[in-house]
Design an enzyme around this catalytic site. Structure first.
Site, PDB file in Angstrom:
ATOM      1  N   LYS A 249      36.237  96.985  48.006  1.00 57.57           N
ATOM      2  CA  LYS A 249      36.711  97.215  46.635  1.00 57.57           C
ATOM      3  C   LYS A 249      38.068  96.535  46.428  1.00 57.57           C
ATOM      4  O   LYS A 249      38.734  96.164  47.413  1.00 57.57           O
ATOM      5  CB  LYS A 249      36.829  98.724  46.375  1.00 57.57           C
ATOM      6  CG  LYS A 249      37.841  99.430  47.272  1.00 57.57           C
ATOM      7  CD  LYS A 249      37.735 100.949  47.173  1.00 57.57           C
ATOM      8  CE  LYS A 249      38.736 101.641  48.073  1.00 57.57           C
ATOM      9  NZ  LYS A 249      38.500 103.087  48.149  1.00 57.57           N
TER      10      LYS A 249
ATOM     11  N   TYR B 217      70.840  91.057  41.541  1.00 58.18           N
ATOM     12  CA  TYR B 217      70.946  91.896  40.349  1.00 58.18           C
ATOM     13  C   TYR B 217      71.652  93.207  40.678  1.00 58.18           C
ATOM     14  O   TYR B 217      71.330  93.863  41.669  1.00 58.18           O
ATOM     15  CB  TYR B 217      69.561  92.218  39.794  1.00 58.18           C
ATOM     16  CG  TYR B 217      68.943  91.097  38.991  1.00 58.18           C
ATOM     17  CD1 TYR B 217      69.567  90.589  37.861  1.00 58.18           C
ATOM     18  CD2 TYR B 217      67.723  90.558  39.369  1.00 58.18           C
ATOM     19  CE1 TYR B 217      68.988  89.564  37.122  1.00 58.18           C
ATOM     20  CE2 TYR B 217      67.128  89.534  38.628  1.00 58.18           C
ATOM     21  CZ  TYR B 217      67.778  89.045  37.512  1.00 58.18           C
ATOM     22  OH  TYR B 217      67.196  88.032  36.787  1.00 58.18           O
TER      23      TYR B 217
ATOM     24  N   ARG C 173      39.120 115.551  43.871  1.00 54.31           N
ATOM     25  CA  ARG C 173      39.249 114.364  43.038  1.00 54.31           C
ATOM     26  C   ARG C 173      37.893 114.113  42.389  1.00 54.31           C
ATOM     27  O   ARG C 173      37.764 114.207  41.181  1.00 54.31           O
ATOM     28  CB  ARG C 173      39.694 113.187  43.923  1.00 54.31           C
ATOM     29  CG  ARG C 173      40.172 111.980  43.197  1.00 54.31           C
ATOM     30  CD  ARG C 173      40.688 110.916  44.147  1.00 54.31           C
ATOM     31  NE  ARG C 173      39.662 110.444  45.081  1.00 54.31           N
ATOM     32  CZ  ARG C 173      39.799 109.428  45.919  1.00 54.31           C
ATOM     33  NH1 ARG C 173      40.962 108.783  45.984  1.00 54.31           N
ATOM     34  NH2 ARG C 173      38.826 109.054  46.721  1.00 54.31           N
TER      35      ARG C 173
ATOM     36  N   MET D 102      62.148  88.845  40.411  1.00 56.33           N
ATOM     37  CA  MET D 102      60.748  88.509  40.113  1.00 56.33           C
ATOM     38  C   MET D 102      60.239  87.361  40.974  1.00 56.33           C
ATOM     39  O   MET D 102      59.097  87.367  41.440  1.00 56.33           O
ATOM     40  CB  MET D 102      60.599  88.162  38.624  1.00 56.33           C
ATOM     41  CG  MET D 102      59.137  88.036  38.208  1.00 56.33           C
ATOM     42  SD  MET D 102      58.920  87.582  36.498  1.00 56.33           S
ATOM     43  CE  MET D 102      59.409  89.058  35.655  1.00 56.33           C
TER      44      MET D 102
HETATM   45  C1  PLP Z   1      38.383 103.408  49.541  1.00 54.96           C
HETATM   46  C2  PLP Z   1      37.431 104.370  50.124  1.00 54.96           C
HETATM   47  C3  PLP Z   1      37.148 104.358  51.503  1.00 54.96           C
HETATM   48  C4  PLP Z   1      37.897 103.493  52.490  1.00 54.96           C
HETATM   49  O1  PLP Z   1      39.104 104.137  52.838  1.00 54.96           O
HETATM   50  P1  PLP Z   1      40.130 103.518  53.912  1.00 54.96           P
HETATM   51  O2  PLP Z   1      41.194 104.544  54.011  1.00 54.96           O
HETATM   52  O3  PLP Z   1      40.621 102.243  53.333  1.00 54.96           O
HETATM   53  O4  PLP Z   1      39.343 103.322  55.151  1.00 54.96           O
HETATM   54  C5  PLP Z   1      36.168 105.220  51.955  1.00 54.96           C
HETATM   55  N1  PLP Z   1      35.520 106.056  51.113  1.00 54.96           N
HETATM   56  C6  PLP Z   1      35.793 106.114  49.795  1.00 54.96           C
HETATM   57  C7  PLP Z   1      35.062 107.072  48.928  1.00 54.96           C
HETATM   58  C8  PLP Z   1      36.756 105.283  49.263  1.00 54.96           C
HETATM   59  O5  PLP Z   1      37.032 105.351  47.956  1.00 54.96           O
END
Ligand code: PLP
Length: 361
Positions: A35, A256, A131, A304
């Site tokens: 992802k 800055y 969640r 930046m």
């Molecule tokens: C992103 C995600 C993972 C992977 O988690 P990591 O900590 O990066 O290994 C596994 N399961 C779900 C549901 C996720 O959203």
């Protein structure tokens, strides 16, 4: 290439890290979580590299899945949040995707589908993270509803841990035991473990692991973990160059707000990288950087396009290579200096940083 900011992604390291994840539960399956553009590493390149080995892939949304299908990825792809709207179901079917069902509301639209090939569903339980997921009390009922639908084929029992990276927390044990009691009597494969659980909670290694961050070579722990530290290989290394050098007298201020005041005469380098590239503005004075292979520190605020580093006593000048995290500097260590985690460093890189893929095949 004009501006010297670039990132290298070593795909051999990703493949190696996937085999590490597999080796932790060799008889079971592991879906490579790609992802968010493979945590900023390039989802197509990563998936193409892993396609021969990975049992499946996981992404956060339809667009991410279609991108992979269009790049000739044929392995199963799980949508980790399923569909956000029932309109997506046609594409989900057309692209042969697996879905997560995390709420009772997602079940109803499945009832109306008539499909040639029933959908594979990961039925997610909220075992304590609060969640997403079906409550333990409603879980068996949801399972039975799905099982009764012609449009639903294999069902995998799934949950996610809130604190698998915390060695002292009993939360993971509690989540596992709640999951176990709420799935009693259901015979189906199980998917629980993210990267941290794969390393730290052997009992969470069930039929489907879901490694994410570990594939990219960052330890999922913010403390030393022998196995993770010894086996994982960083895939992403972020580079730029020193583009100016100046000698500053004691008392001179840098950057800055003038937040850095030289305590002594200081040789300072200005480097072509900033928060516009994804280097965190939160990085504190003293955040480590490697210049010409030598470890030194950030001084002054990140802007930046530029950052400023201490070159006193360092063999370096205009044109010297700077490494911000990667092969010789742990992303976790840098993240800790920015009050964040390696995940946000990786996913935060912007379009402006040129990407170089190493070992694509
Ligand atoms: C992103 C995600 C993972 C992977 O988690 P990591 O900590 O990066 O290994 C596994 N399961 C779900 C549901 C996720 O959203």
């Amino acid at each position: 290439m004009t501006r010297p900011a670039w990132v290298s992604v070593d795909l051999d390291a990703v493949l190696h890290n996937y085999t590490v994840a597999k080796s932790m539960a060799p008889a079971q399956q592991a879906m490579a979580v790609v992802k968010a553009n493979a945590y900023g590493h390039g989802a197509i390149a990563v998936a193409q590299k892993l396609e021969g080995q990975a049992d499946a892939f996981a992404v956060a949304c339809l667009e991410e899945a279609i991108e992979l299908r269009q790049a000739s990825i044929v392995k199963p792809i799980l949508l980790l949040e399923g569909f956000f709207s029932a309109d997506e179901l046609d594409d989900i079917v057309a692209h042969d995707l697996w879905i997560t069902v995390h709420s009772l509301a997602q079940i109803k639209p499945l009832a109306g589908l008539s499909l040639q090939k029933p959908l594979t569903v990961f039925l997610k339980m909220d075992s304590g993270m609060h969640r997403l997921g079906i409550s333990p009390a409603n879980y068996t009922q949801a399972y039975k509803q799905l099982q009764a639908l012609d449009s639903v084929g294999p069902i995998v029992l799934m949950s996610h841990f809130s604190s698998a990276d915390d060695a002292s927390a009993l939360t993971t044990e509690a989540q596992m035991s709640l999951f176990k009691s709420a799935t009693q009597g259901l015979t189906a494969p199980v998917s629980l473990a993210n990267s941290a659980a794969i390393f730290a909670h052997p009992q969470s290694r069930q039929q489907w692991q879901r490694p994410g961050i570990m594939l990219y070579g960052a330890s999922p722990f913010n403390y030393p973990h022998k196995l993770a530290d010894q086996t994982l290989r960083p895939a992403m290394t972020l580079f730029s160059e020193v583009i100016a050098v100046r000698e500053l007298a004691a008392g001179e201020k840098v950057g800055y707000g003038g937040t850095w005041v030289c305590a002594q005469p200081t040789r300072m380098g200005t480097v072509a990288l900033g928060y516009g590239d994804g280097y965190p503005r939160q990085a504190k004075n003293g955040t480590p950087v490697m210049v010409n292979g030598q470890r030194t520190a950030l001084i002054g605020r990140v802007s930046m396009d530029l950052i400023t580093v201490d070159l006193s006593g360092i063999d370096a000048g205009v044109g010297s290579r700077v490494e911000f995290w990667g092969k010789s500097l742990s992303a976790n260590e840098v993240a800790a200096c920015c009050d964040t985690i390696a995940y946000t460093l990786f996913t935060g890189l912007t379009q402006r940083v040129h990407r170089h893929l190493l070992n694509t095949s």
